[in-house]
Motif scaffolding. Structure first.
Motif, PDB file in Angstrom:
ATOM      1  N   VAL A  42       0.830  -1.208   0.000  1.00 40.82           N
ATOM      2  CA  VAL A  42       0.000   0.000   0.000  1.00 40.82           C
ATOM      3  C   VAL A  42       0.862   1.255   0.000  1.00 40.82           C
ATOM      4  O   VAL A  42       0.613   2.215  -0.751  1.00 40.82           O
ATOM      5  N   GLN A  43       1.881   1.280   0.847  1.00 36.49           N
ATOM      6  CA  GLN A  43       2.741   2.449   0.921  1.00 36.49           C
ATOM      7  C   GLN A  43       3.490   2.679  -0.402  1.00 36.49           C
ATOM      8  O   GLN A  43       3.650   3.820  -0.847  1.00 36.49           O
ATOM      9  N   GLU A  44       3.923   1.580  -1.021  1.00 33.32           N
ATOM     10  CA  GLU A  44       4.626   1.692  -2.298  1.00 33.32           C
ATOM     11  C   GLU A  44       3.708   2.248  -3.376  1.00 33.32           C
ATOM     12  O   GLU A  44       4.089   3.130  -4.157  1.00 33.32           O
ATOM     13  N   MET A  45       2.488   1.721  -3.441  1.00 35.32           N
ATOM     14  CA  MET A  45       1.527   2.196  -4.425  1.00 35.32           C
ATOM     15  C   MET A  45       1.219   3.677  -4.194  1.00 35.32           C
ATOM     16  O   MET A  45       1.138   4.472  -5.140  1.00 35.32           O
ATOM     17  N   GLN A  46       1.044   4.044  -2.919  1.00 37.14           N
ATOM     18  CA  GLN A  46       0.745   5.434  -2.588  1.00 37.14           C
ATOM     19  C   GLN A  46       1.887   6.359  -3.018  1.00 37.14           C
ATOM     20  O   GLN A  46       1.669   7.438  -3.567  1.00 37.14           O
ATOM     21  N   PHE A  47       3.097   5.910  -2.796  1.00 32.90           N
ATOM     22  CA  PHE A  47       4.256   6.713  -3.139  1.00 32.90           C
ATOM     23  C   PHE A  47       4.274   7.047  -4.636  1.00 32.90           C
ATOM     24  O   PHE A  47       4.461   8.201  -5.031  1.00 32.90           O
ATOM     25  N   TRP A  48       4.039   6.045  -5.460  1.00 32.14           N
ATOM     26  CA  TRP A  48       4.115   6.259  -6.906  1.00 32.14           C
ATOM     27  C   TRP A  48       2.905   7.021  -7.441  1.00 32.14           C
ATOM     28  O   TRP A  48       3.007   7.757  -8.421  1.00 32.14           O
ATOM     29  N   ASP A  50       1.477   9.454  -5.776  1.00 30.02           N
ATOM     30  CA  ASP A  50       1.815  10.852  -5.472  1.00 30.02           C
ATOM     31  C   ASP A  50       2.847  11.395  -6.452  1.00 30.02           C
ATOM     32  O   ASP A  50       2.768  12.554  -6.891  1.00 30.02           O
ATOM     33  N   LYS A  51       3.815  10.554  -6.800  1.00 33.32           N
ATOM     34  CA  LYS A  51       4.841  10.988  -7.735  1.00 33.32           C
ATOM     35  C   LYS A  51       4.235  11.275  -9.110  1.00 33.32           C
ATOM     36  O   LYS A  51       4.568  12.263  -9.767  1.00 33.32           O
ATOM     37  N   ALA A  52       3.351  10.378  -9.556  1.00 29.72           N
ATOM     38  CA  ALA A  52       2.742  10.560 -10.872  1.00 29.72           C
ATOM     39  C   ALA A  52       1.945  11.860 -10.923  1.00 29.72           C
ATOM     40  O   ALA A  52       1.966  12.588 -11.923  1.00 29.72           O
ATOM     41  N   VAL A  53       1.230  12.145  -9.819  1.00 28.77           N
ATOM     42  CA  VAL A  53       0.449  13.395  -9.761  1.00 28.77           C
ATOM     43  C   VAL A  53       1.387  14.600  -9.777  1.00 28.77           C
ATOM     44  O   VAL A  53       1.171  15.573 -10.511  1.00 28.77           O
ATOM     45  N   ALA A  54       2.437  14.543  -8.960  1.00 32.43           N
ATOM     46  CA  ALA A  54       3.368  15.682  -8.862  1.00 32.43           C
ATOM     47  C   ALA A  54       4.082  15.931 -10.184  1.00 32.43           C
ATOM     48  O   ALA A  54       4.227  17.078 -10.618  1.00 32.43           O
ATOM     49  N   ARG A  73      13.879   3.035  -9.579  1.00 32.54           N
ATOM     50  CA  ARG A  73      12.870   2.422  -8.697  1.00 32.54           C
ATOM     51  C   ARG A  73      11.532   2.299  -9.405  1.00 32.54           C
ATOM     52  O   ARG A  73      10.790   1.340  -9.196  1.00 32.54           O
ATOM     53  N   LEU A  74      11.205   3.288 -10.241  1.00 34.22           N
ATOM     54  CA  LEU A  74       9.946   3.221 -10.987  1.00 34.22           C
ATOM     55  C   LEU A  74       9.932   2.015 -11.926  1.00 34.22           C
ATOM     56  O   LEU A  74       8.907   1.330 -12.067  1.00 34.22           O
ATOM     57  N   ILE A  75      11.072   1.747 -12.563  1.00 32.21           N
ATOM     58  CA  ILE A  75      11.150   0.588 -13.463  1.00 32.21           C
ATOM     59  C   ILE A  75      10.859  -0.698 -12.691  1.00 32.21           C
ATOM     60  O   ILE A  75      10.110  -1.570 -13.149  1.00 32.21           O
ATOM     61  N   GLU A  76      11.440  -0.829 -11.502  1.00 39.61           N
ATOM     62  CA  GLU A  76      11.210  -2.019 -10.689  1.00 39.61           C
ATOM     63  C   GLU A  76       9.739  -2.137 -10.289  1.00 39.61           C
ATOM     64  O   GLU A  76       9.162  -3.233 -10.302  1.00 39.61           O
TER      65      GLU A  76
END
Length: 624
Positions: A42-48, A50-54, A73-76
């Motif tokens: 969940v935390q990993e999904m949330q992180f990405w 937020d990044k995609a939005v930003a 990290r995004l590739i992984e």
């Protein structure tokens, strides 16, 4: 750059498309960690998310630097995401477990920095393929398919976009070159996916590598005329049809067919054959185009006609795919039923069949199919005897072989006459159709008939009459046979004259037999014309006397063009080894001289080429 609007909104409720709620609270409410099958952290999904939005909200050096720092990290993460998508049984299940997946993928696809890299773009595309439903079962899956197709189409279009302009400036590329590079990379990636081997186990709930074939073919619809897409189109068409899921889009096939027929598409020969195999309409159009071009150009030497047929690739396609040959045969049947006596049509069918048999012989033994599969409607006992070429049999056996064919066909015809059902008619027609396909034997029949004594002419004359009058439809075979015997008697008298003037009464009687329908030669006149040409070519008479007889009769009967066509057909069959040994050179010289005579007679006449165009259009209307 590629999109005028941000993709991915189909996957979230309208009120949530602008991300007014906290993505974290939305994810937590799903309790993803409580599902029976563990998903992404969940935390990993949330992180990405937020990044995609930003990354999508600002295009600044800091944003680009941040995306570069997190790129590995995004590739992984995308690789993990692809694994989870492939483990889902359907798009519906994927969206149930990860409802904002489309938002996430769409924002990344919209990010020029992310899709500029081969690896990230490949993973994004593969995630999209994984979400595509071959047979959508609900509104969500249908809308998802629509969005995915839009993404793929827009990837190949040039749209004015500020982000792409900035990226082009930093890369030092003109927009046209940039988009061309993206198109080539996309094509290469899609081609790689198409080349993946099938892993379908039979379980309908499992994902298969073939699931992306339909999506890929639909993505190619706007690209069919792009030279850069030719390798991908070829790979799609030639992918082995070993899996029920490896379907090609009908829109894709229609677009290919239209582009190919208008010469807006260049395909390699194997891809053309595969297009005909997948698209019935494309095959029919190719066949009708060949028919029209051949029948409109009746004056060309048959050697050029044979080259044109071979270059059409249709005989080779027929040899490789039995289904293509069966369609071609049905089209020829339709033509033959409309033009029983047309020598050009018969020659075309015979040349096409000869080219097909040569292509069959060139195939590797393991790829060959039984001839019975290609000729399922033909009388099987006649199949091998007729498909055997005269050159493959001792010349001493020709007469016995033709007498056997004549007696076998007579039995079929007698069964038809005594039967009130259409079954007998069908058998006779199929036997005649096979005889037309193998009509090199008719040249042998004509040659032996001319060189025979009257007492031995019976079976051969019947066979030649059957070739021109296979049924009683519109004419009586017995009457035609009587006329043929009468014409044979006149011809024997005329060509036996060694010196002096020709018998006027015999000439006029022959002209009368030939001129029953001056505007359109009847089957009876074409039969007699074949006998006349056969005597002029094969009879042991001086060339001058033979030329005089032929010239006088065809001029008075108005059948100059038809006589020239018969001569061309005869020449073609002679080239296939159906002439008696020791007589071939003399026969070829006589044919050439007679052709020159008819050519001079033809000068000043206007060829009726529109007949061929009218014929092919009527066939097209009948097939639809």
């Amino acid at each position: 750059m590629f999109y005028t609007t941000r993709p991915g909104f189909f996957l979230a409720p309208p009120s949530e498309c602008t991300w007014t709620r906290s993505p974290m609270s939305q994810l937590q409410s799903l309790n993803l960690h409580q599902t029976s099958e563990p998903l992404l952290d969940v935390q990993e999904m949330q992180f990405w998310l937020d990044k995609a939005v930003a990354w999508g909200q600002a295009d600044s050096p800091d944003t680009q630097k941040d995306s570069c720092l997190h790129f590995r990290r995004l590739i992984e993460f995308l690789q993990q995401l692809l694994t989870h998508i492939n483990n889902m049984s359907s798009t519906t299940e994927s969206m149930k477990r990860m409802p904002f997946l489309g938002q996430f993928l769409g924002r990344l696809c919209w990010n020029s920095c992310i899709i500029a890299d081969d690896t990230s773009r490949r993973l994004l595309f593969q995630c999209l393929w994984g979400l595509y439903s071959e047979q959508p079962g609900n509104a969500v899956e249908r809308k998802a398919n629509q969005w995915i197709r839009k993404v793929l189409c827009q990837l190949a279009t040039e749209v004015d976009d500020v982000a792409v302009q900035e990226l082009n400036k930093s890369m030092g590329l003109p927009p046209e070159e940039y988009h061309l590079k993206v198109l080539r990379k996309m094509v290469a990636l899609l081609q790689e996916n198409v080349g993946m081997s099938c892993n379908f186990s039979g379980n309908t709930n499992e994902r298969c590598s073939c699931d992306s074939i339909l999506a890929t073919s639909e993505a190619c619809v706007p690209l069919v005329s792009c030279p850069e897409a030719a390798p991908l189109i070829g790979a799609l068409l030639q992918r082995p049809a070993t899996c029920v899921r490896a379907h090609l889009s009908e829109d894709f096939l229609d677009a290919l067919s239209s582009a190919y027929s208008s010469q807006g598409l260049s395909l390699e020969e194997p891809a053309i054959v595969s297009l005909w195999y997948h698209s019935l309409s494309s095959l029919e159009e190719a066949m009708l185009s060949l028919l029209e071009s051949v029948l409109a150009d009746t004056g060309s030497p048959l050697q050029k006609l044979e080259e044109r047929i071979a270059q059409s690739v249709l005989p080779k396609a027929c040899a490789q795919h039995c289904s293509i040959f069966l369609v071609a045969s049905d089209i020829f049947r339709s033509v033959l039923k409309q033009t029983e006596g047309n020598e050009s049509v018969k020659s075309l069918i015979q040349i096409f069949t000869s080219c097909f048999l040569r292509e069959m012989a060139a195939l590797q033994p393991q790829k060959c199919i039984s001839l019975k599969a290609f000729f399922p409607q033909s009388p099987q006992r006649l199949l091998v005897p007729l498909l055997t070429l005269p050159s493959e049999m001792p010349q001493k056996a020709w007469r016995h072989h033709l007498n056997w064919l004549s007696s076998s066909l007579q039995r079929l015809a007698e069964e038809e006459d005594s039967s009130s059902s259409t079954r007998g008619n069908h058998k006779v027609f199929e036997a005649w159709f096979l005889l037309v396909q193998c009509s090199q034997w008719m040249q042998v029949t004509l040659q032996l008939l001319v060189m025979s004594v009257p007492e031995d002419c019976g079976p051969l004359l019947w066979l030649l009459t059957f070739y021109h009058h296979p049924t009683n439809r519109g004419h009586n075979k017995a009457l035609q046979l009587t006329r043929a015997r009468e014409a044979l008697d006149h011809l024997l008298s005329l060509f036996s004259v060694l010196a002096g003037p020709l018998p006027f009464d015999r000439l006029q009687s022959l002209v009368t037999l030939l001129s029953s329908q001056p505007q359109q030669p009847s089957p009876s006149s074409l039969l007699i014309l074949n006998l006349l040409v056969g005597f002029a070519v094969f009879f042991q008479q001086s060339l001058n006397k033979s030329t005089e007889i032929l010239q006088t009769v065809v001029d008075q009967s108005g059948l100059v063009d038809e006589a020239a066509c018969v001569l061309r057909s005869l020449e073609l069959r002679l080239n296939e080894g159906s002439c008696l040994s020791g007589d071939a050179n003399r026969v070829h010289l006589r044919i050439e001289a007679l052709q020159n005579t008819l050519t001079h007679m033809h000068a000043g006449r206007s060829p009726a080429v529109n007949q061929a165009r009218t014929l092919t259009h009527s066939i097209a209307g009948e097939s639809t």
